[in-house]
Structures are given as C-alpha cells and as structure tokens.
Design a protein around this motif. Structure first.
Motif, short mmCIF file in Angstrom:
data_model
loop_
_atom_site.label_atom_id
_atom_site.label_comp_id
_atom_site.label_asym_id
_atom_site.label_seq_id
_atom_site.Cartn_x
_atom_site.Cartn_y
_atom_site.Cartn_z
N CYS A 1 -12.03 -125.77 36.51
CA CYS A 1 -10.76 -125.51 35.85
C CYS A 1 -10.72 -124.06 35.38
CB CYS A 1 -10.57 -126.46 34.68
SG CYS A 1 -11.86 -126.33 33.43
N CYS A 2 -9.54 -123.67 34.90
CA CYS A 2 -9.35 -122.29 34.44
C CYS A 2 -8.45 -122.29 33.22
CB CYS A 2 -8.73 -121.44 35.56
SG CYS A 2 -8.33 -119.75 35.05
N SER A 3 -8.90 -121.65 32.16
CA SER A 3 -8.09 -121.43 30.96
C SER A 3 -8.19 -119.94 30.64
CB SER A 3 -8.60 -122.29 29.81
OG SER A 3 -7.82 -122.08 28.65
N SER A 4 -7.12 -119.21 30.95
CA SER A 4 -7.23 -117.75 30.89
C SER A 4 -5.86 -117.13 30.57
CB SER A 4 -7.75 -117.24 32.24
OG SER A 4 -7.95 -115.85 32.23
N ILE A 5 -5.72 -115.84 30.90
CA ILE A 5 -4.49 -115.08 30.71
C ILE A 5 -4.08 -114.52 32.07
CG2 ILE A 5 -3.39 -113.14 29.54
CD1 ILE A 5 -4.19 -115.37 27.66
N ASP A 6 -2.78 -114.64 32.43
CA ASP A 6 -2.34 -114.12 33.72
C ASP A 6 -2.06 -112.63 33.64
OD1 ASP A 6 0.14 -113.77 32.54
OD2 ASP A 6 1.06 -115.51 33.52
N TYR A 7 -1.57 -112.04 34.73
CA TYR A 7 -1.35 -110.59 34.79
C TYR A 7 -0.24 -110.11 33.87
CZ TYR A 7 -4.43 -110.45 38.86
OH TYR A 7 -5.52 -110.53 39.69
N LYS A 8 0.59 -111.06 33.37
CA LYS A 8 1.67 -110.70 32.44
C LYS A 8 1.28 -111.02 31.00
CE LYS A 8 5.32 -111.50 35.86
NZ LYS A 8 6.57 -112.26 36.18
N GLN A 9 0.00 -111.26 30.79
CA GLN A 9 -0.56 -111.55 29.47
C GLN A 9 -0.05 -112.86 28.87
OE1 GLN A 9 -3.12 -109.55 28.24
NE2 GLN A 9 -2.83 -108.76 30.32
N ASN A 10 0.34 -113.80 29.77
CA ASN A 10 0.73 -115.13 29.33
C ASN A 10 -0.45 -116.09 29.48
OD1 ASN A 10 3.48 -114.43 28.81
ND2 ASN A 10 3.88 -114.53 31.02
N GLU A 11 -0.44 -117.13 28.66
CA GLU A 11 -1.49 -118.14 28.74
C GLU A 11 -1.41 -118.84 30.11
OE1 GLU A 11 -3.30 -121.91 26.15
OE2 GLU A 11 -1.23 -121.21 25.82
N PHE A 12 -2.57 -119.12 30.68
CA PHE A 12 -2.64 -119.72 32.02
C PHE A 12 -3.70 -120.82 32.03
CE2 PHE A 12 -4.58 -120.04 36.22
CZ PHE A 12 -3.48 -120.16 37.05
#
Length: 643
Positions: free
Chosen positions: A375-386
């Motif tokens: 799984c992945c819990s991170s930040i996308d390239y637009k600095q939104n939660e992903f």
C-alpha cells in the motif's frame, strides 16, 4: 491456443521457447507423442494439453520445469507409468491432472513429495498396486481423485493426515480391508466416495460419515453399521469371539502381544510426531504471511505508482467505485501486472475505507480472497494527501463485466453453467472463511458482482473490503472495531434489516450472497426495471420454481439448446416440465441434458432463495452453503463423467 481445431503432431519446436511461462494447447486435435523437448521450457508455470489425441509416455524431461505449478494432461491416450520426475516437482502446488488416460503401473511413492499440491487427479486410468502411505505427506491436498483404476490393498491410514482434504474419491477400484476410522476426524471433508470396492467391517459414524448424503459406499457388500440412513446391516457382536480369545489365551499369544504392543506404541508416537510437524508447518505458513504494518503503511512510493500507471492515465483505468479508481500497472519489484486502487480522499469515509481494507486484508489469507501486496500513504505531486492499495491483477476483470457488460469482448464468451457454479463456490468459500474460520470474524458488508474478480482460469476472488467490519472476540459491543461509513453496501444487495437500522452481521452478507447467486443464474440485476412495487429478484425466482425454470434462467445458459434445436422458449419449458432425459455438455445445458441439469439449476436457485429470505435467522449459514454447492457440483460432474 486452447479450444481451437489444431491438428497434427505435437510440435517439438516448442522446446525453443525457453522463456515461456504459460502454455495451453487444451481442447484441440493434436496427436502423436509429447515431445521430450518440452523439458527445455524451464520457466513454465502452467502447462495444459488436455483433451487431445496424444499418445505415448509422459516424458520425464518435464522434471526440468522447476517452476511448474499447474499440469493438466487429462483426457488423452497416454500410456506407460507416471514418471517419478513429475511427482518430484515441489513447485506443483495448484493442480496435477493425469486422469482419463491409459496409464499403467503403480502410483510411485514419490507422490509424497508433492507437499504443496492442492488438487491431484489420477482417475480413470489402469493404475494398480497399493496406494502408497506417502500420500499422507501431501499436506496441502484438498481434492484427491483416484477412482476408476485397479488399486488394491487397504486404504492408507496416512490419509488421516490430510487435514485440509475436502473431496476424496477412491471408487471403482479393488480396495479391501476396513475403512480407517481416523478419516472421520478430517475437519473439512465434504464428500467421500468408496463405492464399488471390496471393503469390509464397520462403517464409521462421525464426521463426514454422519451425513449419508455426503458419502457413497454402494457396491461394498461386506460393510455393516454406520448411521441409520445408510440402511446397512448391523455388525455382528464380538462378545463370543472375545470370550473364546480370553479362554484360549496361551504363551504364543503372549509372544504375539509382546511384538504387537511395542509396534502399536511406535506407530502412535510416529503419528504424534507427524501431527506436531504438520502444526509446525502450518505455524510457519501463518508466520510467513506477515500482515502489513498499520503503523508504517507506506510500502511503495507515489512516484513508483505514478510511473507504473502512466500518470494514472485513462488508458490504464480498469474500474471505479464509491471510494476510488482502479488502474492496471507494472511495478519493478513485482513479477507481473498489478491492480492499483487509488482512493478518492475527498469522498466521506475514504480514509476509513483505506484503513479498513489494509487491516482486513493484512490479517487474512485465503485462495479466494484478493491478495493485498502493498500500500501507499504519501503526498502527490500537487502536495495533496494520497492513499492507494496494490493488489494482484486478475486478468478477467470482474464478475459484473461477464454478466452484464455490453462489450464484444465479453458478449462473445458468456459464462457457462459450470463456470457460474464454480464462481458461486469460490465466493461462498471466501465468505465461509472470513465468517467462521478467521481468527477475527469479518463482515464484508458490500458483496456484489463488481467486487468479485476473476483470473485467467476463471477462479473467483472476493475483493473490496472498504466497508468491512472486524468483530473482536469480546462481549463488549463498544470494543468492536468498525470501519463502517455511510450506506452499508449497495442498493439491491443490502439486506432489509440494514435499512431499519440493523447492525452489520454475517446474515447480512448471506443475504447479499443469495442475491448474487440469483443474479448469476437469472441474468437479472436486483435493480432491474421489472422489479418495481413489491416485486423483487427473490420473489421473482421463488414464485417461478420449479415449473417455470426456463423463464427465470439466463438465456445465455440455454443458448446452445436454442441454436441447435430452434425451439421456442415455451417449447423449451415444456421439455423441462416433461423431464426429458438429458446430460450436460460443454458446461451449458445441452440438447439432451435438460432434465438432469434442471435439478442442479433448481437446487442452485433454492440456495439463492434460502440465503435471501427476509428474516436473518432463517437464512442459511455459509458453511452449509459451501457443502450444498459442492454436492450440486458433484452431482453435475457425476452426470458428466458417468452419465
């Protein structure tokens, strides 16, 4: 290349395809011998050449295919003995089918090396000799078919070590001796067939033997006892014989006992060691299936998922749901394609859905549950939660696509009768596992066709646990962990008690399953326009049974009959009602198969109706559903093989 009209000899040049991983030439008209060059394809994981006209021996060079998991050579004209090289492949874990050939000789003791095999079928050959005791070492075996041979001797006691065994068929052999009472302790045994042998003695009365409908013992005239439903004669009393033995006890008997008793003790000790070893293996398997660490869920980066899906392009989009979209992608650390579920975090409850799915799929392992890889819990390239979940990719998409999709890719190959039955069994097995066999019981809460995925072999996998509820073993309701958000499921599949404020329950999942079964075999969604006012899919089927079977059955199951006979729907129904003599063909209802397959269809519809009744307490339990569906399939395949 399966299911074509290829003719000619088996091509030896296939051996040049050294990196080939899957080869399926089944259901063609190939002849001649299997080229020994097949052993040069060392990367093979699946090989199927069933239903051809191949003859000669099975080449021992197949033993070079060290990654082979699935091997099907059934329904050919193969002869000679079973090569030890094939039985020595530890990679064989899914399926080994050598049935319906002319194989001779004994079953090698090397069969015990198949410790990971799930299904073994050597039925309908000319095998002889005794069944080796080493069969008890096949600890992962669930389905064992050995009927229609010339096996002699007694039934091995070691079969009692096959703790996961579900189906055992030793019928139509020359077996003698007593039925081992130890077999009644097998916890998952659903069907047992020892008919047409020469067995003697008392029939056990516990376990699978306690249900006469689950066993077949006909053709063994020297058996006695058992449950009353078997209508067997009572076993003779041994009191007189024991008295005589007591009176006639002498020094020679004492010597015999002095030899026998230590042997018995040694056997008991060996069995205890085997049980302990089996439990240790199970323990190791459980410990190796390490759940995802919920405190540190980021196992793969956003960039890796972005690159794997071409920037989450529409070209790779394979589905969407209430909490997210699913993309097909290729990750460097994974061998094959994966399915990446990207959550719509703007949707209420999406984060809770992510946590629920991670938690549920991190603690369960079952062959019919979609496997969560990472799984992945991170930040996308637009600095939104992903947040995203990565699953094994299932090449045939969802059951929803196969039942209702208008695309030509699905319309040209509709699911046949047997495929639907197998899918129903797969889903029922998964639900039975999460309801009754999990350490922590799980309620799915959103069972529907779009949440059932199919792989290339049409095996079904239950997926999407975003609404699932975990029930911890506690009496305090406040301690129960829940991830329920919003509506408890999908309209049409939600049990009526949920709409009245009822709490999630196993019975609620059973209701959804019942609707799923009715939809699979009627071809109608529960939200179809015809179901207005007080008419429901449940009542639509219930009111039609049994005389209006054709009106409620998916026309595609009956299509082969319509095309071959040019009969009208009314004429077809008339043929069903007058019980025309019939048998199955190619998985669909055949021209001469209406009456017998009709019984299977009616039984399936009755299961769907029994699961979807309004009162939760009157619904079937999933364990009983699994047993009933296995019995229906056994009856269907029995017609197919012996009818």
């Amino acid at each position: 290349m399966r299911d074509n009209l290829f003719t000619g000899l088996f091509p030896s040049s296939l051996g040049k395809l050294s990196k080939l991983q899957l080869l399926d030439l089944g259901e063609n008209r190939l002849s001649g011998q299997i080229a020994s060059s097949i052993g040069n394809i060392t990367q093979l994981s699946k090989l199927s050449i069933s239903r051809n006209n191949l003859d000669g021996i099975i080449p021992g060079s197949i033993g070079n295919c060290k990654f082979l998991q699935y091997l099907d050579m059934s329904r050919n004209k193969l002869n000679g003995s079973i090569p030890k090289e094939v039985l020595s492949l530890p990679s064989l874990s899914l399926y080994l089918n050598l049935s319906h050939n002319s194989l001779t000789g004994s079953l090698p003791e090397d069969v015990g090396k198949l410790t990971n095999i799930n299904k073994l079928d050597v039925s309908e050959n000319m095998l002889s000799g005794e069944i080796p005791e080493t069969i008890g070492s096949c600890s992962s075996l669930e389905y064992l078919y050995m009927q229609g041979n010339a096996f002699r001797g007694s039934i091995p006691l070691s079969m009692a070590s096959l703790k996961g065994l579900q189906v055992l068929d030793l019928s139509q052999n020359n077996l003698t001796g007593e039925i081992p009472k130890e077999l009644q302790s097998l916890p998952f045994l659903l069907y047992l067939n020892f008919s047409f042998n020469d067995l003697v003695g008392e029939i056990p009365a516990e376990g699978v033997f306690s249900n006469a409908s689950r066993i077949s013992l006909m053709g063994n005239n020297k058996l006695c006892g058992g449950v009353p439903e078997l209508h067997q004669p009572k076993c003779p009393t041994k009191a007189m014989e024991n008295d005589c033995n007591f009176i006639c006890f002498d020094a020679s008997n004492a010597i015999k006992l002095a030899i026998i008793i230590p042997c018995v003790i040694l056997c008991v000790l060996l069995m205890l060691v085997s049980v302990l070893a089996y439990r240790r293996r199970v323990s190791k398997k459980k410990s190796s299936a390490v759940p995802i660490d919920m405190d540190h869920p980021a196992q793969v980066s956003y960039k890796e998922l972005y690159d794997a899906t071409g920037g989450f392009s529409d070209h790779n989009l394979i589905g969407s749901g209430s909490f997210g979209s699913v993309y097909k992608g290729l990750l460097n650390q994974m061998e094959g394609p994966v399915a990446i579920k990207v959550l719509k975090l703007g949707t209420k409850g999406a984060s809770e859905s992510f946590m629920a799915e991670c938690k549920v799929l991190g603690i369960v392992r079952h062959r019919n549950l979609a496997k969560l890889l990472t799984c992945c819990s991170s930040i996308d390239y637009k600095q939104n939660e992903f947040k995203a979940l990565v699953y094994e990719f299932k090449g045939k998409r969802s059951l929803e696509k196969w039942l209702h999709h208008a695309s030509i890719n699905y319309k040209s190959r509709k699911l046949n009768f047997l495929q639907r039955l197998n899918i129903a069994i797969d889903v029922a097995s998964a639900l039975h596992y999460i309801h009754d066999l999990c350490e922590i019981p799980i309620i799915h809460c959103d069972l529907k066709p779009s949440n059932v995925l199919l792989d290339v072999d049409m095996v079904a996998y239950l997926s999407d646990f975003g609404l699932a509820k975990l029930f911890l073993k506690t009496n305090d309701a406040s301690q129960n962990e829940t991830s329920l958000v919003g509506i408890l499921g999908t309209v049409g599949y939600v049990p009526p008690e949920y709409g009245l404020g009822g709490i999630p329950s196993k019975e609620g999942d059973v209701y959804s399953y019942g609707i799923l079964v009715l939809e699979m075999f009627s071809g109608k969604r529960p939200t179809d326009k015809i179901f207005e006012n007080h008419l429901t899919l449940h009542n639509f089927v219930k009111d039609a049974l049994p005389r209006k079977l054709v009106q409620i059955t998916d026309p595609t199951i009956l299509s082969s009959v319509m095309e071959e006979t040019s009969t009208t729907n009314a004429e077809m129904n008339e043929q069903v009602e007058i019980h025309a003599e019939t048998e199955s063909s190619n998985g669909n209802l055949s021209r001469t198969g209406i009456a017998k397959d009709k019984d299977c269809l009616i039984s399936l519809f009755k299961v769907g109706v029994a699961c979807s009744v309004e009162s939760p307490k009157n619904r079937m339990r999933m364990g009983d559903v699994v047993k009933e569906l296995h019995l229906i399939r056994s009856n269907l395949l029995g017609v197919r093989i012996f009818g």
